[in-house]
Design an enzyme around this catalytic site. Structure first.
Site: not given
Lengths: 137, 137, 137, 137, 137, 137
Positions: E15, E34, E40, E42, E80-81
């Site tokens: 994100h 950010c 980047h 998480h 996810d991903h």
């Protein structure tokens, strides 16, 4: 270039440490609460370490999806939610200590993992007790 | 068949890193906040790894109850809730860095552990800093 | 829309639980090893929970960088690598139990945090013992 | 006396596993969700192990403050909150698998760490997948 | 009798925090690293808490298999991903801060979870930052 | 001044989810692998939260040594290394789901804990599944 790749897995099982050729007293003396007749159980955490050459095309030692599938077939499917003493062939005549269990898991994975890879297994029986095969030294 | 068995233990202690033959400035420069005169402290986490042959009768390398007792006698009893600088014989003339502490723990355990076992010690000073003796390489 | 935002921090300190108006025996009876005269110490883990409205422009309750700075100024700088009994004003006449410590941290943060935010503090003294202020009920 | 000293660090980054000379189908087949065109990301946890002689004067192998600074300069500053594929020189022509990333980090640290120290790196991509260079065997 | 049941899940995503109507300087000032243009990412850890009556026949509040499936369909499959900014409908006009993300996840689960259950969501963005909706107070 | 004090404990046990008045098919459908006839097991992690006034003389809500002893007597001694279905009175006619287990533990502790304290229990069945009584809402 060689790298080590480690994948964690989780399963749970019941077991009991007990020798039928020993008296109850001796079983209790050596195995303590672990010899309780009606079994107890653990959430086992497993770390499987595969070491090998990094493939030049993919940049990977082993596809983690394949490693995950192998661990599922050889460890999670046969052992998860099972009673090691009663449900598992390997423990018909072998006490299911974590030393033995660690070796049994290593043997199962070794059989199906291509021989070009080195293999190491770490098995957590509880958060404070764990075991490694092959041994460190 | 040899297997490695690892047992975790927990204790906490105060300490201070300081050389009386150095100036306050040099102590502060080298040891930073760790040289504060009134001590500070840590929750130490210890991992003791014992490697040896699996006993054919018990299926165990070492009885974890015995290992737990040894760690209690040699590490938890002498160090838990203590001041390493003021209360511990080994640190009368030795700076209680975690490098030294790790080695002191290894020595204490080595003396009482049967010589057929190999011994390795990992000591967590904080969740982000830890130490191993013997060294990896 | 209100959301709770939690930031973890880490520091370590020495302390001792002791009442000078009690005998050594009574101190030992009530505080156990925690009354050892030369102090012991802990790696404290702190969770600071700030609850408030999500700012419509930034999408944040509080800028985590600001929260991190506040925790550094009010908690880490005054307490990290310190002796709570000897180095900290608040504990000149207050036993540094974790109940008191938790409340002292809450007070320090409450003074500097804008009043539009609700504030809760959780303090881990060891991985197995922790404390919360305000209380759950 | 030699001891191993390990320091943990944390950073996060985006990446994508993809070979431009392969079809989308082959990329998807080999790299799965990791080949998603708009990137995904991880909280990477890093363990840097430095092995060396304990300095007789300081009682330390390496000053942890220095090691922390080296890790910040060589790993956290160049990689934290970055896109490995787009922002990092080393991955201009190298797929940012964790095997490669682990080696890239080891190389960066090796260049600045005095040659008297041995160096090992462990990189967690997720809590269940991690990588080590040099390899265990 | 009412009980709270909590299930953890894991996924990862990329994100970026950024407002196109702000200058680069203001974005950098408010969102820091950010706001990096190439994203980047998480490893998000999610805790979903369902509170309700214990069913007299099954002894369960909700079948954990069903809860696991709901979390997969509503959270893991869509996020996810993925790149939250580019791939997720809800963030087309909403900054993907964790405050917003936590609320988006709660909304998605609330829609499919039977209304007899109360629902709470905790989202870890990193091991040191996490968020809860509904808020604690 | 009221504070909440939380103590963690650990034990392990075997169990099976099964209703004798249901067919094998229905048991398998509802309880899945958890209905396996020979039992499976878990490492249970328990968090006991006691809320009360801080004693002005001791600075403590409850002496953690006393709380540790109560948890040992009421939870660890009766349940550790036991089979919940076969060895535990409370589960003679009650399915040992974690919802029920959480309530049984709360009841046992409630009986011996002075009534001036509020009591909450959190029980981890696995690292990904946990339960709370009384419920959050």
């Amino acid at each position: 270039m060689r790298v080590s790749v480690i994948r964690k897995a989780h399963f749970n099982a019941a077991h009991r440490l007990y020798r039928p050729d020993w008296s109850e007293e001796r079983n209790r003396e050596v195995f303590g609460l672990c010899s309780n007749p009606n079994f107890h159980g653990h959430n086992y955490e497993l770390e499987v370490c595969v070491t090998g050459e990094v493939d030049e095309e993919t940049g990977m030692v082993i596809n983690l999806k394949d490693l995950k599938d192998i661990i599922y077939e050889e460890v999670e499917r046969p052992f998860d939610h099972k009673n090691l003493n009663l449900d598992v062939e390997e423990f018909k005549d072998l006490i299911p200590t974590s030393e033995h269990f660690c070796y049994v898991i290593w043997q199962r994975l070794r059989k199906v993992l291509p021989s070009k890879f080195d293999l190491q297994v770490r098995l957590y029986e509880t958060p404070r007790n764990f075991f490694e095969y092959p041994p460190r030294t």
